[in-house]
Scaffold this motif. Structure first.
Motif, mmCIF file in Angstrom:
data_model
loop_
_atom_site.group_PDB
_atom_site.id
_atom_site.type_symbol
_atom_site.label_atom_id
_atom_site.label_comp_id
_atom_site.label_asym_id
_atom_site.label_seq_id
_atom_site.Cartn_x
_atom_site.Cartn_y
_atom_site.Cartn_z
ATOM 1 N N SER A 1 0.856 -1.190 0.000
ATOM 2 C CA SER A 1 0.000 0.000 0.000
ATOM 3 C C SER A 1 0.884 1.230 0.000
ATOM 4 O O SER A 1 2.037 1.181 0.400
ATOM 5 N N ARG B 1 -0.169 8.106 -0.656
ATOM 6 C CA ARG B 1 -1.434 8.189 -1.388
ATOM 7 C C ARG B 1 -2.616 8.071 -0.431
ATOM 8 O O ARG B 1 -3.578 8.833 -0.500
ATOM 9 N N ASP B 2 -2.550 7.117 0.489
ATOM 10 C CA ASP B 2 -3.645 6.928 1.439
ATOM 11 C C ASP B 2 -3.814 8.146 2.338
ATOM 12 O O ASP B 2 -4.939 8.516 2.685
ATOM 13 N N HIS C 1 -5.507 11.047 0.345
ATOM 14 C CA HIS C 1 -6.946 10.877 0.149
ATOM 15 C C HIS C 1 -7.739 11.469 1.299
ATOM 16 O O HIS C 1 -8.909 11.811 1.132
ATOM 17 N N ARG D 1 -7.515 15.370 0.198
ATOM 18 C CA ARG D 1 -7.904 15.774 -1.155
ATOM 19 C C ARG D 1 -8.732 14.664 -1.805
ATOM 20 O O ARG D 1 -8.379 13.499 -1.737
ATOM 21 N N GLU D 2 -9.829 15.073 -2.466
ATOM 22 C CA GLU D 2 -10.708 14.118 -3.129
ATOM 23 C C GLU D 2 -10.007 13.505 -4.344
ATOM 24 O O GLU D 2 -9.263 14.183 -5.053
ATOM 25 N N ASN D 3 -10.274 12.235 -4.588
ATOM 26 C CA ASN D 3 -9.768 11.567 -5.781
ATOM 27 C C ASN D 3 -10.481 12.181 -6.982
ATOM 28 O O ASN D 3 -11.701 12.118 -7.091
ATOM 29 N N ALA D 4 -9.726 12.788 -7.891
ATOM 30 C CA ALA D 4 -10.316 13.516 -9.021
ATOM 31 C C ALA D 4 -11.122 12.590 -9.929
ATOM 32 O O ALA D 4 -12.197 12.963 -10.411
ATOM 33 N N GLU D 5 -10.652 11.385 -10.158
ATOM 34 C CA GLU D 5 -11.357 10.459 -11.048
ATOM 35 C C GLU D 5 -12.692 10.035 -10.445
ATOM 36 O O GLU D 5 -13.721 10.038 -11.122
ATOM 37 N N ASN D 6 -12.683 9.696 -9.160
ATOM 38 C CA ASN D 6 -13.935 9.309 -8.506
ATOM 39 C C ASN D 6 -14.899 10.494 -8.440
ATOM 40 O O ASN D 6 -16.109 10.333 -8.603
#
Length: 191
Positions: free
Chosen positions: A16, A20-21, A24, A27-32
């Protein structure tokens, strides 16, 4: 080497990614987020489209559609009329423009809001009608392509256009001369 491996293992973890975790959380995941926004937009468009599914066939509806078509031509023709009046009778035009100069600024803002709202809503309706027509047209594409292919195969210059296939009667009929009334009449006149 072991120290560097342990540090990378601490930062990136075993399978993992700690960075990145952690990101998140802040900041919001742009793709989701884009996927959620697309679903919301699609649902809103479907709801808006359902409002216009009822066909308008009554006299009042037709009358109101006609009234809704008046402002744009009236504005365009009125503006052209002002240009013509300025050339034909400049004094009359100047008197009217002096009257318009007395209109207070908030009234101009209100007029701008009304006109932009009207044209914006009208544009939205026309845009959706256009999209529905495009979807309807696209549904016919396979049938149209089949028809075009069938028509192209019937052309006289296409390969095999005169092929009689397995039909023996058609093969014999294709080599026998046809009766030609005009040619027969010509031959009789010449003889």
């Amino acid at each position: 080497m072991g120290l560097i491996e342990r540090m990378f293992g601490l930062v990136f973890g075993g399978g993992s990614n700690v960075i990145r975790d952690t990101a998140h959380v802040f900041r919001e995941n742009a793709e989701n987020g884009a996927g959620r926004q697309a679903r919301i937009q699609g649902q809103a468009m479907q709801q808006y489209g359902r409002e216009f599914e009822v066909p308008r066939q009554g006299g009042f509806d037709r009358f109101m559609d006609g009234v809704n078509r008046l402002p744009r031509p009236a504005l365009a023709l009125g503006t052209m009329g002002l240009f013509v009046s300025a050339m034909v009778n400049p004094l009359w035009f100047a008197e009217r423009m002096q009257g318009i100069a007395l209109v207070p600024e908030p009234l101009w803002w209100l007029l701008g809001v009304i006109v932009s709202f009207y044209f914006g809503a009208r544009h939205q309706v026309k845009s959706q009608q256009f999209q529905r027509e495009i979807v309807g047209s696209m549904a016919h594409v396979p049938q149209v392509m089949e028809n075009i292919q069938a028509l192209r195969s019937l052309r006289a210059d296409s390969i095999g256009a005169a092929d009689t296939g397995q039909d023996a009667r058609l093969g014999v009929a294709s080599i026998l001369p046809d009766a030609n009334a005009a040619l027969d009449a010509w031959k009789r006149r010449k003889a």
